[in-house]
Scaffold this active site. Sequence first.
Site, PDB file in Angstrom:
ATOM      1  N   GLU A 133       0.427   3.550   1.804  1.00  0.00           N
ATOM      2  CA  GLU A 133       0.539   3.979   3.197  1.00  0.00           C
ATOM      3  C   GLU A 133       1.918   3.675   3.779  1.00  0.00           C
ATOM      4  O   GLU A 133       2.269   4.203   4.838  1.00  0.00           O
ATOM      5  CB  GLU A 133      -0.546   3.324   4.049  1.00  0.00           C
ATOM      6  CG  GLU A 133      -1.957   3.810   3.757  1.00  0.00           C
ATOM      7  CD  GLU A 133      -2.234   5.223   4.269  1.00  0.00           C
ATOM      8  OE1 GLU A 133      -1.478   5.698   5.134  1.00  0.00           O
ATOM      9  OE2 GLU A 133      -3.197   5.838   3.783  1.00  0.00           O
ATOM     10  N   TYR A 135      -1.378   0.531  10.191  1.00  0.00           N
ATOM     11  CA  TYR A 135      -1.619  -0.170   8.930  1.00  0.00           C
ATOM     12  C   TYR A 135      -0.397  -0.063   8.019  1.00  0.00           C
ATOM     13  O   TYR A 135       0.107  -1.061   7.498  1.00  0.00           O
ATOM     14  CB  TYR A 135      -2.855   0.420   8.236  1.00  0.00           C
ATOM     15  CG  TYR A 135      -3.107  -0.124   6.849  1.00  0.00           C
ATOM     16  CD1 TYR A 135      -3.787  -1.323   6.664  1.00  0.00           C
ATOM     17  CD2 TYR A 135      -2.665   0.564   5.719  1.00  0.00           C
ATOM     18  CE1 TYR A 135      -4.024  -1.830   5.397  1.00  0.00           C
ATOM     19  CE2 TYR A 135      -2.890   0.067   4.440  1.00  0.00           C
ATOM     20  CZ  TYR A 135      -3.573  -1.118   4.296  1.00  0.00           C
ATOM     21  OH  TYR A 135      -3.792  -1.621   3.029  1.00  0.00           O
ATOM     22  N   SER A 149       0.828  -1.209   0.000  1.00  0.00           N
ATOM     23  CA  SER A 149       0.000   0.000   0.000  1.00  0.00           C
ATOM     24  C   SER A 149       0.858   1.253   0.000  1.00  0.00           C
ATOM     25  O   SER A 149       1.969   1.269   0.549  1.00  0.00           O
ATOM     26  CB  SER A 149      -0.893   0.002   1.246  1.00  0.00           C
ATOM     27  OG  SER A 149      -1.457   1.272   1.484  1.00  0.00           O
TER      28      SER A 149
END
Length: 319
Positions: free
Chosen positions: A126, A148, A124
């Site tokens: 992120e 996360y 991701s």
Amino acid sequence: MPGPRAFITGASGQDGSYLAERLLADGVEVHSLTLSGEPAEFLPADVVRHQGDLTDVAATRALLADLAPDEVYNLAALSSVAASWEDPDLNASINGGAAVALLESAWQVAQVHDKQVAFVQCSSAEIFGEPSESPQSEATPLRPVNPYGAAKAYAHLMTGVYRSRGLHASSMVLYNHESPRRSPRFVTRKITSTVAAIAAGKAEEIVLGNLDARRDFGWAPDYVDAMVRAARHGQGNDYVIATGVSHSVRDFVAAAFTQAGVSDWEDRVRVDPALLRPTDPTDLRGDASRARTELGWAPTLEFPEIVKQMVETDLELQS
């Protein structure tokens, strides 16, 4: 001689269903790992389903050893950044530890059967957190700002470790990717479904968090295509999968209302401070040059068409 076999975790979600359809169309025998009672309305009937929990390492490893797949796609994750703050321990277990255990299981299959097993880890954007540069590429430093992203960064780095160990392993750094199959738990589908309800006179307002956060929104089937291309490429690598263009959440709201034919929408949007994250990257935008060059990949749908397809689907659901 039997054809190729693939194993998918997280197959009941948006990406998993598109991936299963793609692999079946390619003549691949598809197996999935799904939680007991997990809804899978879009998962094709031809997928062989195995009930289990990715965090049950012994059971999952035994299943993989029995199936001996040629391709392994790890899509399973606690996919909500907000939820990762609520239960960081579980987030670390599923998004980090379980992913690494699956890498080890795939490596063992490759060793026992003396064959190539292509492993695709869904990472991701992120992992970049509040990035040091924009757009971000595979060379951008990892500096996650939430549980996360941190767990995904661990799995991303370990994918590289197993690649150096000889496994055909690729980490796909996926930026936001949407479709009508996106769960309403995600802000994009919350926007399109609520806007459709407002247009149908069944809702008065939409309640959101940070409207200024900017994300790189792509089309989910395009990102699934990148996964398959990576699995079948000559060697594994890390790939940023993105459009290279970012839009704010406010832009997404405006596009959705416009598509639904609602002009005076500003007063219908309310910001709830409770929905603001403790930390939230301001602008995530990816540079997919490596995927374009090495995999021949390119996005097929632009932002307005993605929003259009989602809103049209939600308007039909309101009728």
